[in-house]
Design an enzyme around this catalytic site. Structure first.
Site, PDB file in Angstrom:
ATOM      1  N   PRO A  16      -0.999   9.951  18.993  1.00 49.32           N
ATOM      2  CG  PRO A  16      -0.766  12.247  18.820  1.00 49.32           C
ATOM      3  CD  PRO A  16       0.020  11.000  19.082  1.00 49.32           C
ATOM      4  CG  ASN A  17      -6.024  12.116  16.988  1.00 44.74           C
ATOM      5  OD1 ASN A  17      -6.967  12.205  17.763  1.00 44.74           O
ATOM      6  ND2 ASN A  17      -5.217  13.122  16.723  1.00 44.74           N
ATOM      7  NE  ARG A  24     -15.715  10.208  11.787  1.00 43.45           N
ATOM      8  CZ  ARG A  24     -15.967  10.976  12.836  1.00 43.45           C
ATOM      9  NH1 ARG A  24     -15.096  11.874  13.180  1.00 43.45           N
ATOM     10  NH2 ARG A  24     -17.085  10.862  13.507  1.00 43.45           N
ATOM     11  CE1 TYR A  29      -3.070   8.645   8.393  1.00 38.76           C
ATOM     12  CE2 TYR A  29      -5.269   9.519   8.811  1.00 38.76           C
ATOM     13  CZ  TYR A  29      -3.909   9.713   8.687  1.00 38.76           C
ATOM     14  OH  TYR A  29      -3.378  10.959   8.859  1.00 38.76           O
ATOM     15  CG  ASN A  80       2.252   5.762  13.279  1.00 39.46           C
ATOM     16  OD1 ASN A  80       2.563   6.963  13.243  1.00 39.46           O
ATOM     17  ND2 ASN A  80       1.309   5.254  12.523  1.00 39.46           N
ATOM     18  CB  ALA A  83       0.020  14.767  15.013  1.00 40.05           C
ATOM     19  CD  GLU A 104       9.732   8.258  11.547  1.00 38.85           C
ATOM     20  OE1 GLU A 104      10.987   8.354  11.541  1.00 38.85           O
ATOM     21  OE2 GLU A 104       8.985   9.174  11.171  1.00 38.85           O
ATOM     22  CG  HIS A 106       4.828   7.669   9.384  1.00 37.26           C
ATOM     23  ND1 HIS A 106       4.336   8.336  10.476  1.00 37.26           N
ATOM     24  CD2 HIS A 106       6.169   7.869   9.387  1.00 37.26           C
ATOM     25  CE1 HIS A 106       5.330   8.924  11.103  1.00 37.26           C
ATOM     26  NE2 HIS A 106       6.451   8.656  10.466  1.00 37.26           N
ATOM     27  NE  ARG A 113      -1.581  12.413   4.513  1.00 37.05           N
ATOM     28  CZ  ARG A 113      -2.078  12.200   5.736  1.00 37.05           C
ATOM     29  NH1 ARG A 113      -1.491  11.311   6.538  1.00 37.05           N
ATOM     30  NH2 ARG A 113      -3.144  12.859   6.161  1.00 37.05           N
TER      31      ARG A 113
HETATM   32  O1  CA2 Z   1       0.425   7.890   8.320  1.00 38.03           O
HETATM   33  C1  CA2 Z   1       0.587   7.808   9.538  1.00 38.03           C
HETATM   34  O2  CA2 Z   1       0.662   6.740  10.147  1.00 38.03           O
HETATM   35  C2  CA2 Z   1       0.625   9.087  10.383  1.00 38.03           C
HETATM   36  O3  CA2 Z   1       1.596   8.904  11.406  1.00 38.03           O
HETATM   37  C3  CA2 Z   1      -0.751   9.254  10.973  1.00 38.03           C
HETATM   38  C4  CA2 Z   1      -0.930  10.555  11.734  1.00 38.03           C
HETATM   39  C5  CA2 Z   1      -0.461  11.752  10.912  1.00 38.03           C
HETATM   40  O4  CA2 Z   1      -0.519  12.934  11.693  1.00 38.03           O
HETATM   41  C6  CA2 Z   1       0.932  11.561  10.389  1.00 38.03           C
HETATM   42  O5  CA2 Z   1       1.257  12.674   9.578  1.00 38.03           O
HETATM   43  C7  CA2 Z   1       1.033  10.296   9.561  1.00 38.03           C
HETATM   44  C8  CA2 Z   1      -2.404  10.785  12.081  1.00 38.03           C
HETATM   45  C9  CA2 Z   1      -3.029   9.700  12.877  1.00 38.03           C
HETATM   46  C10 CA2 Z   1      -4.485  10.040  13.000  1.00 38.03           C
HETATM   47  O6  CA2 Z   1      -5.214   8.877  12.878  1.00 38.03           O
HETATM   48  C11 CA2 Z   1      -6.500   8.999  12.439  1.00 38.03           C
HETATM   49  C12 CA2 Z   1      -7.252   7.864  12.517  1.00 38.03           C
HETATM   50  C13 CA2 Z   1      -8.542   7.870  12.069  1.00 38.03           C
HETATM   51  C14 CA2 Z   1      -9.099   9.020  11.553  1.00 38.03           C
HETATM   52  C15 CA2 Z   1      -8.333  10.153  11.477  1.00 38.03           C
HETATM   53  C16 CA2 Z   1      -7.028  10.147  11.923  1.00 38.03           C
END
Ligand code: CA2
Length: 148
Positions: A16-17, A24, A29, A80, A83, A104, A106, A113
């Site tokens: 997700p996201n 953002r 990221y 990946n 969340a 896996e 990230h 974090r």
């Molecule tokens: O670091 C990573 O790749 C994560 O898997 C990214 C997840 C986070 O919940 C994990 O703890 C680590 C979040 C992905 C959200 O992606 C966004 C993209 C643009 C703006 C905000 C969030």
């Protein structure tokens, strides 16, 4: 005549996201969009003759279904889970049903974090974990499959 070697089928899953990447929080990221990452993965896979399937979903059940399908359709999974990394026993259980390599990935270093990101359910099913290298981590994951 020797049998032709089947192309390696690699499923790359994104949770997700991650479809919002590049729009953002670039300080966390990076600036690459998910499309940029997909293109880089395709460029890595193409000269190797791999069949790369790159997907993203905001829905846990859809990710679980895709992982189940990988039992028939894939030789390796790069994931990946975003969340869901930190919450999803369902994704863990689906991955545990696979008998192929699972890597896996990230983008961020989850251990640097918030405390709630330090634990990954998914890692228990992973052959390896790569985090903190940004988009390059996906290519590192694919490179690890070269020898698997
Ligand atoms: O670091 C990573 O790749 C994560 O898997 C990214 C997840 C986070 O919940 C994990 O703890 C680590 C979040 C992905 C959200 O992606 C966004 C993209 C643009 C703006 C905000 C969030």
């Amino acid at each position: 005549m020797p049998a032709p070697i089947a192309p390696k089928r690699v499923l790359v899953l994104n949770g997700p996201n991650l479809n919002m990447l590049g729009r953002r929080q670039p300080e966390v990221y990076g600036h690459d969009t998910l499309e940029d990452i997909r293109d880089a993965c395709v460029d890595f896979a193409a000269p190797r003759g791999w069949d790369l399937d790159f997907r993203q979903s905001n829905h846990e059940g859809e990710l679980v279904s895709w992982i189940q399908e990988a039992r028939e359709n894939a030789d390796a999974v790069v994931i990946n889970p975003a969340a869901y990394t930190h919450t999803s026993v369902a994704i863990l259980d689906a991955l545990l049903l696979l008998d192929i390599p699972v890597i896996e990935v990230h983008l961020s270093n989850i251990h640097k974090r918030e405390a709630f990101r330090h634990h990954s359910f998914v890692s228990q099913a992973a052959s390896g974990v790569i985090c903190g290298f940004g988009a390059k981590g996906y290519l590192m994951a694919l490179a690890s499959l070269d020898s698997m």
